[in-house]
Write a protein that holds these residues in place. Structure first.
Motif, PDB file in Angstrom:
ATOM      1  N   TYR A  39       9.576  -4.119  32.253  1.00  0.00           N
ATOM      2  CA  TYR A  39       9.493  -4.244  33.704  1.00  0.00           C
ATOM      3  C   TYR A  39       8.429  -3.333  34.314  1.00  0.00           C
ATOM      4  O   TYR A  39       7.879  -3.604  35.382  1.00  0.00           O
ATOM      5  N   ARG A  40       8.137  -2.241  33.606  1.00  0.00           N
ATOM      6  CA  ARG A  40       7.130  -1.300  34.123  1.00  0.00           C
ATOM      7  C   ARG A  40       5.740  -1.923  34.186  1.00  0.00           C
ATOM      8  O   ARG A  40       4.849  -1.379  34.842  1.00  0.00           O
ATOM      9  N   TRP A  41       5.540  -3.046  33.510  1.00  0.00           N
ATOM     10  CA  TRP A  41       4.232  -3.711  33.538  1.00  0.00           C
ATOM     11  C   TRP A  41       3.869  -4.196  34.934  1.00  0.00           C
ATOM     12  O   TRP A  41       2.716  -4.502  35.204  1.00  0.00           O
ATOM     13  N   PHE A  42       4.852  -4.283  35.838  1.00  0.00           N
ATOM     14  CA  PHE A  42       4.558  -4.709  37.206  1.00  0.00           C
ATOM     15  C   PHE A  42       3.610  -3.726  37.894  1.00  0.00           C
ATOM     16  O   PHE A  42       2.774  -4.123  38.708  1.00  0.00           O
ATOM     17  N   TYR A  43       3.734  -2.453  37.556  1.00  0.00           N
ATOM     18  CA  TYR A  43       2.891  -1.448  38.211  1.00  0.00           C
ATOM     19  C   TYR A  43       2.013  -0.667  37.230  1.00  0.00           C
ATOM     20  O   TYR A  43       1.180   0.127  37.641  1.00  0.00           O
ATOM     21  N   ASP A  44       2.211  -0.877  35.952  1.00  0.00           N
ATOM     22  CA  ASP A  44       1.411  -0.175  34.944  1.00  0.00           C
ATOM     23  C   ASP A  44       1.050  -1.154  33.828  1.00  0.00           C
ATOM     24  O   ASP A  44       1.738  -1.244  32.817  1.00  0.00           O
ATOM     25  N   VAL A 115       7.663 -21.944  27.158  1.00  0.00           N
ATOM     26  CA  VAL A 115       8.408 -21.454  28.323  1.00  0.00           C
ATOM     27  C   VAL A 115       8.400 -19.925  28.353  1.00  0.00           C
ATOM     28  O   VAL A 115       8.128 -19.311  29.394  1.00  0.00           O
ATOM     29  N   PHE A 116       8.698 -19.301  27.230  1.00  0.00           N
ATOM     30  CA  PHE A 116       8.715 -17.841  27.160  1.00  0.00           C
ATOM     31  C   PHE A 116       7.359 -17.251  27.543  1.00  0.00           C
ATOM     32  O   PHE A 116       7.279 -16.310  28.347  1.00  0.00           O
ATOM     33  N   THR A 117       6.290 -17.807  26.988  1.00  0.00           N
ATOM     34  CA  THR A 117       4.954 -17.259  27.214  1.00  0.00           C
ATOM     35  C   THR A 117       4.475 -17.491  28.637  1.00  0.00           C
ATOM     36  O   THR A 117       3.917 -16.584  29.279  1.00  0.00           O
ATOM     37  N   VAL A 118       4.688 -18.681  29.156  1.00  0.00           N
ATOM     38  CA  VAL A 118       4.225 -19.005  30.514  1.00  0.00           C
ATOM     39  C   VAL A 118       4.985 -18.191  31.554  1.00  0.00           C
ATOM     40  O   VAL A 118       4.377 -17.634  32.485  1.00  0.00           O
ATOM     41  N   VAL A 119       6.305 -18.106  31.420  1.00  0.00           N
ATOM     42  CA  VAL A 119       7.110 -17.381  32.407  1.00  0.00           C
ATOM     43  C   VAL A 119       6.733 -15.905  32.433  1.00  0.00           C
ATOM     44  O   VAL A 119       6.483 -15.327  33.502  1.00  0.00           O
ATOM     45  N   ASN A 120       6.654 -15.279  31.265  1.00  0.00           N
ATOM     46  CA  ASN A 120       6.296 -13.855  31.228  1.00  0.00           C
ATOM     47  C   ASN A 120       4.842 -13.623  31.611  1.00  0.00           C
ATOM     48  O   ASN A 120       4.517 -12.627  32.265  1.00  0.00           O
ATOM     49  N   ALA A 122       3.151 -15.407  33.753  1.00  0.00           N
ATOM     50  CA  ALA A 122       3.073 -15.542  35.210  1.00  0.00           C
ATOM     51  C   ALA A 122       3.708 -14.350  35.919  1.00  0.00           C
ATOM     52  O   ALA A 122       3.166 -13.847  36.908  1.00  0.00           O
ATOM     53  N   LEU A 123       4.848 -13.886  35.419  1.00  0.00           N
ATOM     54  CA  LEU A 123       5.536 -12.755  36.051  1.00  0.00           C
ATOM     55  C   LEU A 123       4.670 -11.496  36.067  1.00  0.00           C
ATOM     56  O   LEU A 123       4.574 -10.807  37.086  1.00  0.00           O
ATOM     57  N   PHE A 124       4.035 -11.218  34.940  1.00  0.00           N
ATOM     58  CA  PHE A 124       3.267  -9.982  34.811  1.00  0.00           C
ATOM     59  C   PHE A 124       1.773 -10.178  35.030  1.00  0.00           C
ATOM     60  O   PHE A 124       0.978  -9.260  34.796  1.00  0.00           O
ATOM     61  N   GLN A 125       1.384 -11.396  35.463  1.00  0.00           N
ATOM     62  CA  GLN A 125      -0.029 -11.710  35.762  1.00  0.00           C
ATOM     63  C   GLN A 125      -0.939 -11.414  34.566  1.00  0.00           C
ATOM     64  O   GLN A 125      -1.922 -10.693  34.662  1.00  0.00           O
ATOM     65  N   LEU A 126      -0.578 -12.026  33.448  1.00  0.00           N
ATOM     66  CA  LEU A 126      -1.320 -11.881  32.201  1.00  0.00           C
ATOM     67  C   LEU A 126      -2.121 -13.154  31.922  1.00  0.00           C
ATOM     68  O   LEU A 126      -1.873 -14.186  32.542  1.00  0.00           O
ATOM     69  N   PRO A 127      -3.082 -13.099  30.991  1.00  0.00           N
ATOM     70  CA  PRO A 127      -3.905 -14.280  30.678  1.00  0.00           C
ATOM     71  C   PRO A 127      -3.086 -15.354  29.943  1.00  0.00           C
ATOM     72  O   PRO A 127      -3.007 -15.355  28.703  1.00  0.00           O
TER      73      PRO A 127
END
Length: 252
Positions: A39-44, A115-120, A122-127
């Motif tokens: 969850y810390r990936w939201f800000y770090d 599903v796992f890859t797309v959801v995470n 999108a949540l953490f704004q990753l490529p």
């Protein structure tokens, strides 16, 4: 091929209509766990190497769980209940049944991983597209060896519930060891650890990510991956041939 496709359709109907939990659980558990751990990936935001290391561990868990429960355990249940004998009688061979299960689990695995890859992602704004390209490539490479490895489970004289209990107790520590074990300068020991299918998939993920020049993560020599892949395939072929149609544990 026609009989294989018919079993594929049949297994899909069984899974989607009667075993929805078998679809939802492999998706939701990794999603929730990944979010709670990171969850810390939201800000770090992590560096790419760290990000792939975490994703690779969860991809490995999902892939092994899919084939463990969907192939090894299901064939064991079919054998115990007499369905394997009945299906083989109808199809004229056990091959369409096994190939139908393979196709069914391949499809379920693709859905779960995407599903796992797309959801995470999108949540953490990753490529997302980079991650999808990587995980699909990994899945295509490891699916056959992992599938064949799981063929040894229905070939042994052990109750399916025992297999389920033991395997699900071991899958979490096996994943933890795979992700957090450092590579050591001792090839034989690395080979022994790679007999753990979760570590095999994890190391294949890291190797492929390094090959695509996405990461530069320390891992062991390529020959270990090749040796383990070959070993899994040989085990699967031998167990496939010795797969018993009648349970040696329960009278059917």
């Amino acid at each position: 091929m026609v009989k294989t496709y018919e079993f594929f359709v049949f297994f899909n109907r069984v899974v989607w209509k009667e075993s929805k939990l078998a679809i939802i659980w492999p998706m939701m558990l990794p999603l929730i766990t990944f979010f709670l751990i990171n969850y810390r990936w939201f800000y770090d935001k992590p560096d790419f190497d760290t990000m792939i290391s975490y994703f690779a561990g969860f991809w490995a868990f999902i892939i092994v769980t899919i084939f463990l429960n969907g192939v090894g355990l299901r064939l064991s249940i079919f054998r115990e209940t007499g369905f394997l004998k009945s299906f083989t009688y109808m199809a004229g061979s056990k091959n369409p049944i096994v190939f139908g299960l393979l196709m069914n689990q391949m499809a379920l695995g693709f859905v779960s991983l995407i599903v796992f890859t797309v959801v995470n992602g999108a949540l953490f704004q990753l490529p997302i597209f980079t991650l999808l390209y990587l995980v699909i490539s990994i899945y295509i490479l490891v699916a056959l060896p992992i599938f064949l490895l799981m063929m040894w489970l229905p070939s042994i004289s052990v109750r399916s519930m025992t297999i389920y209990s033991i395997s699900n107790m071991l899958i979490f520590p096996a994943t933890f060891i795979a992700v957090y074990r450092d590579v050591i300068n001792f090839p034989i020991l690395n080979f022994v650890f790679s007999l753990n299918p979760v570590e095999y998939v994890y190391r294949m993920s890291i190797l492929l990510s390094n090959t695509f020049e996405l990461t530069d993560i320390a891992t062991y020599n390529n020959w270990i991956i090749v040796a383990i892949s070959s070993l899994y395939i040989v085990i699967g072929i031998l167990c496939w041939r010795k797969l018993k149609l009648v349970s040696t544990i329960v009278r059917t």
